[in-house]
Design an enzyme around this catalytic site. Structure first.
Site, PDB file in Angstrom:
ATOM      1  N   CYS A  92       0.852  -1.192   0.000  1.00 12.01           N
ATOM      2  CA  CYS A  92       0.000   0.000   0.000  1.00 12.01           C
ATOM      3  C   CYS A  92       0.888   1.242   0.000  1.00 12.01           C
ATOM      4  O   CYS A  92       1.588   1.515   0.989  1.00 12.01           O
ATOM      5  CB  CYS A  92      -0.924   0.003   1.217  1.00 12.01           C
ATOM      6  SG  CYS A  92      -1.999   1.463   1.310  1.00 12.01           S
ATOM      7  N   HIS A 107      -7.004  -1.646   1.436  1.00 13.94           N
ATOM      8  CA  HIS A 107      -7.059  -0.225   1.796  1.00 13.94           C
ATOM      9  C   HIS A 107      -8.459   0.308   1.542  1.00 13.94           C
ATOM     10  O   HIS A 107      -9.033   0.105   0.467  1.00 13.94           O
ATOM     11  CB  HIS A 107      -6.039   0.572   0.979  1.00 13.94           C
ATOM     12  CG  HIS A 107      -5.965   2.019   1.381  1.00 13.94           C
ATOM     13  ND1 HIS A 107      -5.143   2.456   2.399  1.00 13.94           N
ATOM     14  CD2 HIS A 107      -6.617   3.117   0.913  1.00 13.94           C
ATOM     15  CE1 HIS A 107      -5.280   3.767   2.535  1.00 13.94           C
ATOM     16  NE2 HIS A 107      -6.179   4.182   1.642  1.00 13.94           N
ATOM     17  N   SER A 150     -10.690   3.459   0.929  1.00 11.37           N
ATOM     18  CA  SER A 150     -10.559   4.858   0.498  1.00 11.37           C
ATOM     19  C   SER A 150     -11.403   5.790   1.357  1.00 11.37           C
ATOM     20  O   SER A 150     -11.062   6.965   1.526  1.00 11.37           O
ATOM     21  CB  SER A 150     -10.972   4.991  -0.967  1.00 11.37           C
ATOM     22  OG  SER A 150     -12.298   4.530  -1.164  1.00 11.37           O
ATOM     23  N   CYS A 166     -19.430   0.033   4.986  1.00  8.67           N
ATOM     24  CA  CYS A 166     -20.889   0.106   5.067  1.00  8.67           C
ATOM     25  C   CYS A 166     -21.336   1.524   5.410  1.00  8.67           C
ATOM     26  O   CYS A 166     -21.018   2.030   6.493  1.00  8.67           O
ATOM     27  CB  CYS A 166     -21.407  -0.874   6.118  1.00  8.67           C
ATOM     28  SG  CYS A 166     -23.196  -0.881   6.264  1.00  8.67           S
TER      29      CYS A 166
END
Length: 353
Positions: free
Chosen positions: A116, A129, A131, A144
């Site tokens: 990453c 990862h 965002s 969620c």
């Protein structure tokens, strides 16, 4: 143009809108059921389901996503050397050297070390990862919006319980309000403002029950297969290629990996998941030639018809409680396939499901 930090603040505030909406719906349902409907016979069961639903929902929202430990971060020297290198091949060589002692079995689709650039760390297996959260999340399932949080290793059990208890809550409300809903349509219900609460309470509970049922069923299937939502759409790549069932240990062990060994805590929103989120037992472990040589020297190899030897179990798996029993391991001699000429030979250690 507004400064970037102002936009980020606005995004953070807007991200709580779905959570606020759910909170308002739940608060209204409590008022409509307890105050307006006021069916004393059902209040004990109602409050029990309500408390468990709110408790699991709260834990899903406010449990911080787990991130990789410091051992997956590059050292200062490696980081400086990685940033100076311009060729991807040289960068990958640095990452391979740094990852040789890490418990990593998966790679990218192009056989590269999963790194990453944003967090500047080597991603553990099943780590991705996010965002929205701007961090790497261990065993990330999805972000969620209804909980404004990443669902991953640290809160996946809470998320499943939240779905289950919300399903039971909606089912109980809809089932107990149904008789009053029928009286409403037959004009047997007294003409008070409470009848409108009864009408909307039934519709809202039934609507949420149908939508949550499909989501809960899908995640139950994922738990049985030991997959995340991300892995369903993009299978993890091991050294022998993509394998969507690479982390599956059998339904019973998959369930224990999420809910833990002690069944008395399974229905409580208390963290009991096995492991540390960085290292997972795998169904298929591909051994390097160097490891194969060492294992064949330490233990007489068992051979099959194709003269392939079976190495000792990997250290990362022997330390895991799910794989502590020797009887769980078996050689899959009759199921072996001949390796095509020119392809690299590998050894497969399989777990009985």
């Amino acid at each position: 143009m507004a400064p970037s930090h102002v936009l980020k603040c606005c995004q953070k505030v807007l991200a709580w809108v779905p959570v606020a909406f759910i909170a308002l719906v739940v608060a209204w349902s409590y008022y409509a059921y307890v105050v307006e409907l006021c069916v004393f016979v059902y209040l004990v069961v109602f409050h029990l389901s309500f408390v468990m639903f709110v408790w699991s929902y709260w834990k899903t929202i406010f449990t911080s996503p787990a991130s990789p430990s410091n051992e997956f971060c590059l050292s200062k020297a490696d980081k400086e050397q990685y940033e100076k290198e311009e060729r991807p091949e040289s960068q990958q060589e640095i990452l391979r050297r740094a990852a040789k002692d890490l418990p990593i079995y998966t790679t990218t689709a192009s056989r590269a070390i999963r790194y990453c650039d944003r967090c500047q760390l080597i991603k553990p297996d099943r780590c991705h990862h996010c965002s929205a959260c701007d961090i790497c999340v261990l065993k990330m399932d999805h972000h969620c919006p209804w909980v404004n949080n990443c669902v991953g290793f640290s809160n996946y059990k809470f998320f499943l319980l939240f779905l289950m208890y919300s399903l039971l809550y909606c089912l109980f409300v809809a089932a107990t309000v149904l008789q009053y809903f029928i009286k409403f349509w037959t004009n047997e219900l007294p003409d008070t403002h409470a009848k409108f609460h009864v009408l909307f309470l039934f519709f809202v509970a039934a609507m949420f029950f149908i939508s949550i049922l499909s989501l809960f069923s899908y995640h139950c299937w994922l738990v049985g297969k030991n997959r995340s939502t991300i892995e369903t759409f993009r299978a993890p790549t091991f050294r022998n290629g993509p394998d969507k069932n690479g982390f599956s240990l059998g339904c019973s062990k998959n369930l224990r990996e999420v809910f833990g060994d002690e069944k008395k805590y399974w229905l409580l929103p208390i963290f009991t998941s096995l492991g540390d989120g960085c290292n997972f037992p795998t169904r298929l472990v591909i051994m390097d030639p160097e490891q194969l040589t060492v294992s064949s020297q330490n233990e007489p190899a068992k051979s099959s018809g194709a003269n392939q030897s079976f190495p000792t179990r990997p250290l990362s798996e022997s330390q895991n409680r799910l794989l502590a029993s020797d009887s769980q391991w078996a050689e899959s001699g009759p199921e072996e396939e001949n390796v095509k000429s020119g392809a690299k030979k590998h050894i497969i250690v399989s777990l009985e499901s």
